[in-house]
Structures are given as C-alpha cells and as structure tokens.
Design a protein around this motif. Structure first.
Motif, mmCIF file in Angstrom:
data_model
loop_
_atom_site.group_PDB
_atom_site.id
_atom_site.type_symbol
_atom_site.label_atom_id
_atom_site.label_comp_id
_atom_site.label_asym_id
_atom_site.label_seq_id
_atom_site.Cartn_x
_atom_site.Cartn_y
_atom_site.Cartn_z
ATOM 1 N N GLN A 120 -34.565 -10.203 16.911
ATOM 2 C CA GLN A 120 -34.637 -9.228 15.827
ATOM 3 C C GLN A 120 -34.591 -7.814 16.388
ATOM 4 O O GLN A 120 -34.910 -7.578 17.546
ATOM 5 C CB GLN A 120 -35.945 -9.398 15.023
ATOM 6 C CG GLN A 120 -36.031 -10.677 14.230
ATOM 7 C CD GLN A 120 -37.315 -10.723 13.409
ATOM 8 O OE1 GLN A 120 -38.195 -9.881 13.571
ATOM 9 N NE2 GLN A 120 -37.411 -11.702 12.532
ATOM 10 N N ARG A 123 -38.905 -3.302 14.681
ATOM 11 C CA ARG A 123 -39.412 -3.041 13.337
ATOM 12 C C ARG A 123 -40.676 -2.187 13.391
ATOM 13 O O ARG A 123 -41.490 -2.322 14.302
ATOM 14 C CB ARG A 123 -39.719 -4.363 12.613
ATOM 15 C CG ARG A 123 -38.487 -5.222 12.382
ATOM 16 C CD ARG A 123 -38.788 -6.411 11.495
ATOM 17 N NE ARG A 123 -37.592 -7.195 11.207
ATOM 18 C CZ ARG A 123 -37.542 -8.194 10.327
ATOM 19 N NH1 ARG A 123 -38.645 -8.537 9.665
ATOM 20 N NH2 ARG A 123 -36.423 -8.841 10.098
ATOM 21 N N THR A 125 -44.307 -1.113 12.163
ATOM 22 C CA THR A 125 -45.463 -1.765 11.545
ATOM 23 C C THR A 125 -46.500 -0.776 11.012
ATOM 24 O O THR A 125 -47.357 -1.162 10.217
ATOM 25 C CB THR A 125 -46.152 -2.690 12.564
ATOM 26 O OG1 THR A 125 -46.568 -1.919 13.710
ATOM 27 C CG2 THR A 125 -45.218 -3.797 13.024
ATOM 28 N N TYR A 163 -36.930 -4.607 5.478
ATOM 29 C CA TYR A 163 -36.298 -5.505 6.453
ATOM 30 C C TYR A 163 -35.865 -6.800 5.797
ATOM 31 O O TYR A 163 -36.516 -7.288 4.861
ATOM 32 C CB TYR A 163 -37.285 -5.777 7.594
ATOM 33 C CG TYR A 163 -37.640 -4.528 8.377
ATOM 34 C CD1 TYR A 163 -36.724 -3.912 9.216
ATOM 35 C CD2 TYR A 163 -38.907 -3.950 8.260
ATOM 36 C CE1 TYR A 163 -37.039 -2.763 9.925
ATOM 37 C CE2 TYR A 163 -39.237 -2.803 8.968
ATOM 38 C CZ TYR A 163 -38.288 -2.214 9.798
ATOM 39 O OH TYR A 163 -38.611 -1.069 10.489
ATOM 40 N N PRO A 164 -34.733 -7.378 6.263
ATOM 41 C CA PRO A 164 -33.963 -7.066 7.478
ATOM 42 C C PRO A 164 -32.920 -5.960 7.309
ATOM 43 O O PRO A 164 -32.186 -5.662 8.255
ATOM 44 C CB PRO A 164 -33.284 -8.385 7.799
ATOM 45 C CG PRO A 164 -33.073 -9.015 6.462
ATOM 46 C CD PRO A 164 -34.265 -8.632 5.641
ATOM 47 N N THR A 166 -31.602 -2.582 7.665
ATOM 48 C CA THR A 166 -31.963 -1.364 8.398
ATOM 49 C C THR A 166 -30.911 -0.270 8.226
ATOM 50 O O THR A 166 -30.880 0.696 8.991
ATOM 51 C CB THR A 166 -32.141 -1.672 9.898
ATOM 52 O OG1 THR A 166 -30.937 -2.257 10.414
ATOM 53 C CG2 THR A 166 -33.306 -2.623 10.132
#
Length: 341
Positions: A120, A123, A125, A163-164, A166
């Motif tokens: 992945q 990302r 958080t 997400y996913p 972007t």
C-alpha cells in the motif's frame, strides 16, 4: 544565588542600622537565633529569613515532544500477514503568565502520524495543528472567576484522502481551518488543573481555501453556482462566519500512581442559523508513565459538526444512510518516548 545575596545584603543593612540607632543585636547561644532588640520591640531575624518565600515566577512554560512507533514484520510466516510500520509524532508547547489579577495562557499542539504497509501507499493516521490563547482579569483577589477573551485556531498540515483514493483530497491545510474569538467568563481555581469557560458572544470563522472543496460546499461554505450546461458562473465561498455561544472545559488529574487523565470538551451553537444544534469536540486521554522518557497513551476523540456532511450510502444491512452530518469517532493506543525541556 541572587536570593542569597539579597538576604545577606538586608541582614548587613539591618545590623548596621541597629548599631547606628543604639539597637542591640542578640544571638541565642542554644538555638543560634539572631534577634534585633530596639526598645520594646524584638525582631527574630533568623525566623524571618527561614520563612521568607520568594514570589512565584510570573511566566511558566511547558515544552514536550514525543514519538510513538509500532512495527510488525513477517519472514516465511505460514499464517500470512503484511509488514507494516507506524509512527506518530506529537509536540506541545505552553507559555503561561500569571501575576496578581491577570493571567494569560497560551498553548500550541501539533500531531502528525503515518502508516506504511506492504503493498500500500503511505497513509496518514493523524494530522492536527492548534493554537489556543486566553487572557483573563479578575476583580477580586479571592475570586476564581476571570473576565476573559479567548482565541482558538485549528487546522491540519497536509491533504486528507478517502483511502484508497489518493488522487482527490477531501481536506487539506486551511481546508478546513477554524478560528474562534469571543468574550466571556472563565472559572480557574488556584492550584487545580481545571478550567471552565463560558462565552455568550463568540465568532466562529470556517476557512476552506481549496477552491475545489469550496465549490463543493464542503464544511458549510456556500458552494459554487452553475448554469444549465454545468458551467461555473460563481465560485464557492471560501469563508463562512457564525456568531454563537461557546462552552469549553479542560481538566487534568492523577487517577493512580503514574496514571494521568486529561479531558477537553468544546460545545458551540450558532445563534443565526441553527441555534440549539450543538457542535461537539471531546477529547479524552489517559497517560501511563513508565519513567521520565517512556509513556503509554490511550485516547479517544468524538466530533459532531453539523457543517460536515457525509455522502449517502447503503449499509451492508440494506439500510440507506442519507446525506448529512454524523458522529465522528477516533481511538488511538500507543507506546513511545517523550522528552520535556
């Protein structure tokens, strides 16, 4: 060192004055206490020096930075799994002034977290940047109530995504950005980490400086106007201003040995558009301190904002969830290092 020199200087002046005015200096051989005798008056100079307490510093400060890291790796692991690593950096700075009837509290909070997982893209958080400032004045020395002015600014550092996907940001720096400013009263008792602020007049400005998001009417701004052919004839507004009633509360306490509870609550309702519809931002955090450098944290955050709308979707049960505001909830648990300076 400066205090010691000051005390010595005053002792020297007192002894010199005692000699000049025919005053007597007497030392008790048993207790070693020094007295100045002038007529019928006796001054215990030793007791005065022992009981002397310097005035507390007018400025206090907090500088705290920390990092939480979690990692998991697999090599020929039969049960399967993906390698991943997460990091969360946080910083808190305070500059507080207190003297007689005036207090001025200033705070800056920064938090940013990333997660990297095999297969992945990176990302986000966590992402938060906040500045708080409260200036207060009380009429009576024994009162715990202050007439106060409060300013608050909140935004985030980088773009946020659903997400996913972007490619299409759903938020970003100053999209949204919130600025609140108002006047009210604050209850702030001495030697207690408790503050309650009530403001009947607070202006709230919401900024959406990303024009694409502003055109969509994100975060409560007026969206763009289009003609019958779908051509934009008027840009969406990037700022919306409200006037309302604000209540904030912060509370910190020790609940067990090396265990501390922190609570922050903000309630706001707008007079003009939807009075009685309350926006909520509630943070609750528990810190378990291992030593001066290692801590564990568990925290939750609940947000309800009537201006943040969510798209319509169908739940797995078949229920159709309509477009509108919803309760937002976040929970985090981490162990990391912290440094105070």
């Amino acid at each position: 060192m400066r205090i010691s020199l000051t005390i010595f200087f005053f002792m020297f002046l007192a002894l010199a004055q005692a000699q000049d005015d025919d005053q007597q200096v007497y030392t008790n051989e048993k207790t070693k206490e020094v007295f100045i005798i002038s007529g019928r008056d006796t001054i215990n100079l030793t007791k005065i020096i022992k009981e002397y307490k310097p005035l507390p510093p007018r400025w206090s400060r907090v500088n705290k930075v920390g990092m939480n890291i979690s990692e998991i790796a697999f090599v020929n692991w039969n049960a399967g799994g993906n390698n991943s690593i997460s990091g969360l950096g946080n910083a808190k700075f305070e500059r507080n002034y207190k003297h007689k009837k005036v207090q001025w509290n200033n705070e800056m909070i920064m938090r940013y977290g990333l997660n990297v997982q095999e297969g992945q893209k990176i990302r986000k958080t966590e992402d938060a940047f906040a500045i708080n400032s409260t200036l207060g004045f009380k009429m009576e020395d024994l009162s715990n109530w202050y007439f106060s002015a409060k300013a608050n600014f909140n935004t985030q550092f980088t773009n946020g995504y659903k997400y996913p996907d972007t490619d299409t940001p759903i938020s970003g720096f100053m999209a949204p950005g919130y600025f609140l400013f108002g006047f009210g009263s604050e209850y702030s008792p001495e030697d207690k980490d408790f503050e309650l602020y009530v403001s009947p007049i607070t202006q709230k400005s919401t900024f959406v400086l990303d024009q694409d998001l502003a055109d969509q009417g994100a975060f409560g701004v007026d969206k763009a106007v289009y003609d019958a052919n779908g051509v934009k004839i008027k840009d969406g507004k990037q700022v919306v201003t409200e006037l309302g009633f604000l209540i904030t509360n912060s509370y910190q306490t020790k609940i067990y040995k090396n265990m501390f509870l922190s609570n922050r609550l903000t309630l706001y309702t707008d007079y003009l558009n939807s009075f009685g519809n309350v926006d909520i931002n509630w943070l609750l955090d528990v810190e378990l301190k291992v030593n001066d450098y290692v801590v564990a944290n568990i925290g939750t955050q609940v947000i309800y904002d009537n201006d943040v709308k969510f798209e319509e979707y169908e739940a797995p049960s078949g229920e159709k969830i309509t477009y509108g505001p919803r309760i937002q909830f976040k929970q985090a648990l981490g162990v990391g290092v912290i440094y105070n300076f």
